[in-house]
Design a protein around this motif. Sequence first.
Motif, short mmCIF file in Angstrom:
data_model
loop_
_atom_site.label_atom_id
_atom_site.label_comp_id
_atom_site.label_asym_id
_atom_site.label_seq_id
_atom_site.Cartn_x
_atom_site.Cartn_y
_atom_site.Cartn_z
N GLN A 166 -11.31 2.44 9.35
CA GLN A 166 -10.24 3.41 9.64
C GLN A 166 -9.22 2.82 10.60
OE1 GLN A 166 -12.34 6.81 11.11
NE2 GLN A 166 -12.93 7.54 9.07
N LYS A 167 -9.71 2.11 11.62
CA LYS A 167 -8.79 1.50 12.58
C LYS A 167 -7.92 0.44 11.91
CE LYS A 167 -8.70 -0.68 17.09
NZ LYS A 167 -9.47 -1.22 18.20
N LEU A 168 -8.53 -0.41 11.09
CA LEU A 168 -7.75 -1.43 10.38
C LEU A 168 -6.77 -0.80 9.40
CD1 LEU A 168 -10.46 -4.17 9.68
CD2 LEU A 168 -8.54 -4.30 11.28
N THR A 169 -7.20 0.27 8.73
CA THR A 169 -6.32 0.94 7.77
C THR A 169 -5.08 1.48 8.47
OG1 THR A 169 -8.20 1.54 6.37
CG2 THR A 169 -6.18 2.81 6.08
N SER A 170 -5.27 2.10 9.63
CA SER A 170 -4.12 2.67 10.33
C SER A 170 -3.24 1.59 10.94
CB SER A 170 -4.58 3.66 11.41
OG SER A 170 -5.28 2.97 12.42
N GLU A 171 -3.83 0.53 11.49
CA GLU A 171 -3.03 -0.50 12.16
C GLU A 171 -2.36 -1.46 11.18
OE1 GLU A 171 -5.60 -2.30 15.03
OE2 GLU A 171 -5.44 -0.60 16.39
N LEU A 172 -3.01 -1.72 10.04
CA LEU A 172 -2.46 -2.69 9.08
C LEU A 172 -1.89 -2.03 7.83
CD1 LEU A 172 -5.34 -5.34 9.20
CD2 LEU A 172 -3.23 -5.32 10.53
N THR A 173 -1.95 -0.72 7.76
CA THR A 173 -1.53 0.06 6.59
C THR A 173 -2.08 -0.54 5.29
OG1 THR A 173 0.60 -1.12 6.49
CG2 THR A 173 0.58 0.97 7.68
N LEU A 174 -3.40 -0.51 5.19
CA LEU A 174 -4.08 -1.04 4.00
C LEU A 174 -3.95 -0.07 2.84
CD1 LEU A 174 -7.45 -2.22 5.62
CD2 LEU A 174 -5.41 -3.59 5.17
N ASP A 175 -3.79 -0.60 1.63
CA ASP A 175 -3.81 0.26 0.45
C ASP A 175 -5.26 0.48 0.00
OD1 ASP A 175 -4.64 -1.95 -1.11
OD2 ASP A 175 -2.58 -2.47 -1.64
N ALA A 176 -5.47 1.29 -1.01
CA ALA A 176 -6.82 1.66 -1.44
C ALA A 176 -7.63 0.45 -1.89
CB ALA A 176 -6.74 2.69 -2.57
N ASN A 177 -7.01 -0.46 -2.62
CA ASN A 177 -7.70 -1.67 -3.08
C ASN A 177 -8.13 -2.54 -1.90
OD1 ASN A 177 -8.70 -3.62 -4.88
ND2 ASN A 177 -6.74 -4.71 -4.85
N GLN A 178 -7.23 -2.71 -0.94
CA GLN A 178 -7.55 -3.50 0.25
C GLN A 178 -8.66 -2.84 1.06
OE1 GLN A 178 -3.58 -3.63 1.92
NE2 GLN A 178 -3.43 -5.84 1.53
#
Length: 146
Positions: A44-56
């Motif tokens: 969750q932290k990486l998703t918010s900080e790096l704006t990961l897409d669903a595949n990533q």
Amino acid sequence: MKKLFIAALLFVGIASFAQDMDQKPAREQRERLTPEQRNEKQLQKLTSELTLDANQQTQVKQLLAERSAKAEKFREARKDKKDSNVKPTAEEREAFKKEMLAEKEANDAKMKSILTVDQYTKWHTLQEKNKDKAREKMKEYKNENN
């Protein structure tokens, strides 16, 4: 004079009690998360900080799970050696360092293949900041215990 002295003692007592309440809980008192919970929190932290897409997100989640499993295996092996009270030789320590470095490099390569160039740069910067924070905490810990 007596009242002033009592008031000063009361003030010092309250101030020191308030400082104790502000500090973070001791390591043992903190909430223990399961490896899955830690991985999810990190994702969750990486998703918010790096704006990961669903595949990533899927790929990073898998990578975090693999890394967590390997870390647990290392922890168990280390604990077994510690329980037997046999200190590792210099060669064993060096081999362990090389193995950990190889794991780190493999993890970096996998992250580089998953993330875009900008995301990888941000992620690498975050890793460096976290490493610096860990060093600072270790210095504080050593200073407290000496």
